[in-house]
Design a protein around this motif. Structure first.
Motif, PDB file in Angstrom:
ATOM      1  N   UNK A 113       5.651  -1.065   4.291  1.00 38.50           N
ATOM      2  CA  UNK A 113       4.997  -0.218   3.283  1.00 38.50           C
ATOM      3  C   UNK A 113       5.553   1.204   3.314  1.00 38.50           C
ATOM      4  N   UNK A 114       6.007   1.660   4.483  1.00 40.27           N
ATOM      5  CA  UNK A 114       6.668   2.963   4.536  1.00 40.27           C
ATOM      6  C   UNK A 114       8.017   2.911   3.815  1.00 40.27           C
ATOM      7  N   UNK A 115       8.786   1.877   4.074  1.00 41.93           N
ATOM      8  CA  UNK A 115      10.107   1.731   3.463  1.00 41.93           C
ATOM      9  C   UNK A 115       9.992   1.591   1.950  1.00 41.93           C
ATOM     10  N   UNK A 116       8.994   0.824   1.503  1.00 40.50           N
ATOM     11  CA  UNK A 116       8.786   0.635   0.061  1.00 40.50           C
ATOM     12  C   UNK A 116       8.106   1.831  -0.598  1.00 40.50           C
TER      13      UNK A 116
END
Length: 172
Positions: A113-116
């Motif tokens: 979710x951080x990467x996205x």
């Protein structure tokens, strides 16, 4: 007083220590648990060494860090309480495996979710707080159980094996 009968005590010598070390290293199951302990300590130490900077530089919460981290510690301590309540019912291996898998899954999900970049700004800190607290809580259900599991086949070398397992898993 020493609980090990005199007849079962091993003498203290380099030869005996070397033989004990070799026996611990040859025990595949113990070494598997040591490897997982290393990974668990890696997660734990990574979070510990970076958490203050994350609170400060990422979330701008340096002033509140002691309180937030204290809250994390209080909540995470429930992991050992939960472990004590469940270990006799579920067993050390299932509990440690499930808790470690949960640590990995939660970390992968949080990383994704951080990467996205799908976490709204208002939820960024609460999400981090929940993730980091969960990692510490679950670690309380992993470490002790894995140590005990690694030592099970090495009871006749308990003191030496415990020292070696702790050293390998911490340094590794």
């Amino acid at each position: 007083p020493e609980t090990l009968p005199v007849a079962k005590r091993r003498r203290f010598s380099v030869t005996v220590l070397r033989a004990g070390l070799a026996e611990v290293l040859r025990n595949r199951m113990a070494m598997r648990y040591v490897l997982v302990l290393m990974l668990g300590f890696g997660i734990l130490f990574t979070v510990l060494t970076s958490i203050q900077l994350v609170y400060d530089q990422t979330f701008g919460r340096a002033a509140g860090f002691p309180l937030w981290f204290g809250a994390t510690a209080v909540i995470a301590s429930l992991g050992t309480v939960l472990n004590a309540m469940l270990v006799m019912r579920l067993g050390m291996r299932l509990l440690a495996t499930t808790a470690f898998a949960a640590m990995c899954v939660l970390s992968a999900l949080y990383g994704a979710v951080l990467w996205l970049d799908v976490i709204p700004q208002a939820l960024a800190f609460p999400t981090f707080f929940v993730w980091s607290t969960a990692i510490f809580l679950l670690n309380g259900m992993v470490t002790g159980n894995l140590n005990a599991l690694a030592l099970q086949p090495l009871g006749h070398l308990a003191g030496m094996a415990a020292s070696m397992i702790a050293a390998f898993s911490t340094v590794g």
